[in-house]
Scaffold this motif. Structure first.
Motif, short mmCIF file in Angstrom:
data_model
loop_
_atom_site.label_atom_id
_atom_site.label_comp_id
_atom_site.label_asym_id
_atom_site.label_seq_id
_atom_site.Cartn_x
_atom_site.Cartn_y
_atom_site.Cartn_z
N SER A 254 0.83 -1.21 0.00
CA SER A 254 0.00 0.00 0.00
C SER A 254 0.86 1.25 0.00
O SER A 254 0.51 2.26 -0.63
N SER A 258 0.90 4.15 -2.95
CA SER A 258 0.68 5.57 -2.67
C SER A 258 1.79 6.42 -3.26
O SER A 258 1.54 7.54 -3.73
N TYR A 259 3.03 5.91 -3.26
CA TYR A 259 4.14 6.67 -3.84
C TYR A 259 3.98 6.79 -5.35
O TYR A 259 4.26 7.84 -5.94
N ASN A 261 1.28 6.96 -6.92
CA ASN A 261 0.18 7.88 -7.22
C ASN A 261 0.44 9.31 -6.76
O ASN A 261 -0.42 10.18 -6.96
N THR A 265 -1.92 12.74 -7.33
CA THR A 265 -2.78 13.06 -6.18
C THR A 265 -2.18 14.18 -5.34
O THR A 265 -2.54 15.35 -5.49
N THR A 266 -1.23 13.82 -4.48
CA THR A 266 -0.68 14.80 -3.52
C THR A 266 -0.02 15.99 -4.21
O THR A 266 -0.33 17.14 -3.91
#
Length: 303
Positions: A254, A258-259, A261, A265-266
């Motif tokens: 996970s 997240s990295y 994305n 995103t971020t």
């Protein structure tokens, strides 16, 4: 008229120094301590701050120290703390005496019978230790693990509840390349004899620090729960290790997702919705932009 500056008291300076020491990234407390000692220019204040901060830091980061006499390594954790600077290594049944400020193990002594769990508990602890060592050796090349009995260690046979704690600590320190990182996980396993169930509670923490021409830190935490059947020592150990492997692998996956994305995103959310040009940034096709080309165009270079 400007207000007069008030000089900090020794207690205030000590508390500030402790804060910096306790918040040092993994593997960097000695660098912070060296700079603090120079800035404070007061050995008494520094020594007092260091003597209070280092034990807390070492236990929270679960540092691993080599024991003299080729006994192996000991993890400095609150679960293995016996008294003052004595830390139990359940695997070797040795007690390491630790110098917290220097972060070294000064001497070793055999553990007493009172400091060790009963043979019944030790059978479960030893089987789980073997399975976890196998898992950590595969998953964390720079990792160490230890299994402690934190409750019911005097149980002599079936019919009693007890609790084991699995501690995993891994660090990848590369200050010459301006990056350090650590993995810490704590798994509390409650052996409930009356309902023949094992309940697991895990706390995972990942830290990373990149400081080449900047300062970027990661501090990610995750908690999870699971359960399995209360079985024989070997079967229970296999079941527990399988559950831990599953949850830790899932959490790492996970984090990686997240990295991947982050750009969509971020980082995208950090940018203005409408920049100065009043036009949305074409995230779907960034190749049409060239900083060199735009600067050359503005300055008339190359004409």
């Amino acid at each position: 008229m400007a207000e007069e500056e008030t000089e900090l008291s020794e207690e205030q300076r000590k508390e500030i120094a402790k804060w910096f020491l306790l918040n040092a990234p993994a593997g960097e407390i000695q660098y912070v301590a060296k700079d603090l000692k120079s800035v404070l220019n007061d050995d008494d204040v520094y020594n007092e701050a260091a003597s209070e901060a280092f034990p807390v830091y070492n236990k929270s980061h679960m540092i691993c120290l080599e024991m003299p006499g080729r006994f192996g390594d000991v993890l400095v954790t609150s679960y293995g703390e016996l008294q003052d600077n004595d830390y139990l290594d359940p695997k070797t049944a040795q007690v390491a005496i630790v110098d917290h400020v220097k972060q070294v193990c000064t001497e070793v002594r055999p553990a007493t019978d009172e400091e060790l769990p009963s043979p019944y508990i030790e059978e479960y602890r030893c089987a789980l230790d073997a399975e976890m060592s196998k898992y950590v050796g595969e998953a964390y090349p720079k990792g160490f693990c230890s299994v402690y009995c934190t409750n019911g260690k005097d149980a002599e046979g079936p019919g009693s509840d007890f609790e084991l704690v699995v501690v995993i600590s891994a660090a990848r320190l590369s200050p010459q390349n301006f990056c350090n990182g650590s993995w810490r996980s704590i798994w509390n396993i409650e052996f409930k004899d009356d309902i023949q169930i094992l309940e697991l509670k895990g706390k995972l923490q990942v830290g990373a620090h990149y400081f080449e021409e900047g300062n970027v830190q990661l501090d990610a935490r995750h908690e999870c729960k699971d359960s399995t059947l209360f079985q024989s020592p070997d079967d229970s150990a296999v079941s527990i290790a399988t559950i831990i492997r599953h949850h830790e692998t899932e959490y790492l996956a996970s984090l990686e997702a997240s990295y991947l994305n982050l750009p969509d995103t971020t980082f995208k959310d950090l940018r203005r919705k409408l920049p100065v040009t009043r036009t949305l940034f074409p995230w779907h096709n960034t190749s049409q932009f060239s900083l060199t080309r735009e600067i050359s165009k503005e300055l008339g270079i190359g004409k």
